[in-house]
Design a protein around this motif. Sequence first.
Motif, PDB file in Angstrom:
ATOM      1  N   SER A 229      36.864  52.738  26.804  1.00 21.40           N
ATOM      2  CA  SER A 229      37.228  52.381  28.142  1.00 21.40           C
ATOM      3  C   SER A 229      37.000  53.195  29.116  1.00 21.40           C
ATOM      4  CB  SER A 229      38.842  51.715  28.331  1.00 21.40           C
ATOM      5  OG  SER A 229      39.524  52.734  28.173  1.00 21.40           O
TER       6      SER A 229
ATOM      7  N   TYR B 172      34.157  48.828  33.708  1.00 23.56           N
ATOM      8  CA  TYR B 172      33.245  48.188  32.612  1.00 23.56           C
ATOM      9  C   TYR B 172      34.124  47.681  31.647  1.00 23.56           C
ATOM     10  CZ  TYR B 172      29.521  51.560  34.034  1.00 23.56           C
ATOM     11  OH  TYR B 172      28.466  52.151  34.828  1.00 23.56           O
ATOM     12  N   ARG B 173      33.467  46.669  30.501  1.00 18.85           N
ATOM     13  CA  ARG B 173      34.203  46.105  29.649  1.00 18.85           C
ATOM     14  C   ARG B 173      34.387  47.085  28.595  1.00 18.85           C
ATOM     15  NH1 ARG B 173      29.523  41.959  29.827  1.00 18.85           N
ATOM     16  NH2 ARG B 173      30.131  40.565  31.405  1.00 18.85           N
ATOM     17  N   THR B 174      35.711  47.095  28.253  1.00 22.30           N
ATOM     18  CA  THR B 174      36.282  47.696  27.219  1.00 22.30           C
ATOM     19  C   THR B 174      35.492  47.521  25.635  1.00 22.30           C
ATOM     20  OG1 THR B 174      38.383  48.160  28.180  1.00 22.30           O
ATOM     21  CG2 THR B 174      38.253  48.332  25.956  1.00 22.30           C
TER      22      THR B 174
ATOM     23  N   SER C 144      31.534  45.489  34.073  1.00 24.25           N
ATOM     24  CA  SER C 144      32.375  44.095  34.251  1.00 24.25           C
ATOM     25  C   SER C 144      32.239  43.640  35.732  1.00 24.25           C
ATOM     26  CB  SER C 144      33.838  44.453  34.054  1.00 24.25           C
ATOM     27  OG  SER C 144      34.790  43.392  34.162  1.00 24.25           O
TER      28      SER C 144
ATOM     29  N   THR D 164      33.089  41.157  38.933  1.00 20.14           N
ATOM     30  CA  THR D 164      33.987  40.368  39.395  1.00 20.14           C
ATOM     31  C   THR D 164      33.603  39.084  40.342  1.00 20.14           C
ATOM     32  OG1 THR D 164      35.524  42.389  39.277  1.00 20.14           O
ATOM     33  CG2 THR D 164      36.290  40.438  40.827  1.00 20.14           C
TER      34      THR D 164
ATOM     35  N   ARG E  78      36.904  44.895  37.695  1.00 23.46           N
ATOM     36  CA  ARG E  78      37.732  44.404  36.437  1.00 23.46           C
ATOM     37  C   ARG E  78      37.893  45.493  35.516  1.00 23.46           C
ATOM     38  NH1 ARG E  78      40.040  40.195  35.708  1.00 23.46           N
ATOM     39  NH2 ARG E  78      40.018  38.364  37.264  1.00 23.46           N
TER      40      ARG E  78
ATOM     41  N   ASN F  55      39.538  45.464  31.380  1.00 19.84           N
ATOM     42  CA  ASN F  55      40.214  44.902  30.576  1.00 19.84           C
ATOM     43  C   ASN F  55      40.975  43.493  30.934  1.00 19.84           C
ATOM     44  OD1 ASN F  55      39.698  47.125  28.957  1.00 19.84           O
ATOM     45  ND2 ASN F  55      42.026  47.880  29.051  1.00 19.84           N
ATOM     46  N   ASP F  56      39.834  42.737  31.617  1.00 20.54           N
ATOM     47  CA  ASP F  56      40.287  41.362  32.280  1.00 20.54           C
ATOM     48  C   ASP F  56      41.205  41.804  33.396  1.00 20.54           C
ATOM     49  OD1 ASP F  56      38.371  40.139  30.658  1.00 20.54           O
ATOM     50  OD2 ASP F  56      39.508  40.072  29.121  1.00 20.54           O
TER      51      ASP F  56
END
Length: 436
Positions: free
Chosen positions: A96, A100-102, A122, A124, A254, A256-257
């Motif tokens: 993570s 960034y997207r995990t 990630s 937004t 963002r 982890n969402d």
Amino acid sequence: MQLNKPFSLLWKALSSLLFAMLILTLVGTAKAFAFQEGTVDFDQYSGEVVDESTNKPLVFATLTVEGTNISTITNTEGNFLLKVPKNSNSTNVIVSFLGYRTQSVPLSELEPEKNKISLAVSVTQLSEININAPRDAMALVKETMAKRDENYFGDPTLMTAFYRETIKRRRRNVSLAEAVVNIYKTPYSSNRDDAVELYKARKSTDYSKLDTVALKLQGGPYNTLYVDVMKYPEYLFANESISNYKFSFDRSIRVNDALIYVIKFAQHENIMDPLYQGELYIDVEKRTLTSAIFSLNITDRDKAAQLFVRRKPAKVDVWPTEVAYRVNYREKDGKWYYGYSSVSMEFKVNWADKWFNSVYSMTAEMAITDWEKNNSGDLPKNRERIKKSIIMGDEAIGFTDADFWGEYNIIEPEKSIESAIRKIQRQLRRDERSSD
């Protein structure tokens, strides 16, 4: 010198916990000793974490072995080193990085070396920001601080941490010290301070690169531990001093969402004492601080010098030109805990009889690599704790044993540090031969 009350409290806290110390060069050379460790049953993986689009390294990305508390962090070149016990039942590594997207990476797909893990940014949605944005940045910060007891660890915790401090003269590494420490972390709701126990440490120093003074960092792991602003808010946003700052919304990302707002803060223009400026990363829905990056606003170099310089030779003027901090938090089962912090300081040393200044930089960083609940809640006895006045470079010995750290996760050394260790060792061997 007259200080206002809020700054007086900050001054007292910092001057007793976080400062550099100048002393005369020690006579003789540092000696290196080997440590012997037993064989440990673990798998080791190394590689780098990069941006998927640009291929640039991601600094301070976190790698956690899924289902465990074992973790490590990438260095300033994006490189990582992760050790996993062979008896672990885990099958994935969670990677993570802020914004960034995990990514979940199967351990079976990792090679012992030269792994390359790419993370995607990630994105937004702007409409979501406009709908949910709080109106008052300071109110959001205060609410986040007020929800500390609810959102952060409420149990006594025993943490294993890796600590490193580096001293450079201009761009040359001249002193390196590393340690594995045990941190007895008290609940975030508790007023009791955390305690630190030194497990083992090593160092290498080349005094020939330090002119005629040796610059040492006093406080060791405590310098980084007290950057945990959720545990020790009085060192950044004390109730008496938070009004000295102005807060503003900057952007959102963002993780982890979760929607994270970046709050910028800086001291008001009419505040002349050196306070802080930086960014706070706050999970808006849960009101949790996930990361903070800030620096000392050096408006008056003499006042700043009084904060950090404990002792110096009479004919030398020393002052900080930059002091920066970083803290990252991690989440486990809905609760957040301290995961990583760093302190970077740059000083100028002006000699009365020299034309040019010397520039020194000091960096201390600590990463939590494992933890477990401290069921007894007991803290180590005073004689077993390291003191807040510790100078790690004086306590540690030996960079000679390649297996010194055994199964312990460490932050992968930068190439410049690895090179510096080899150079320092060669210099010390030459000095030893010349003195025989």
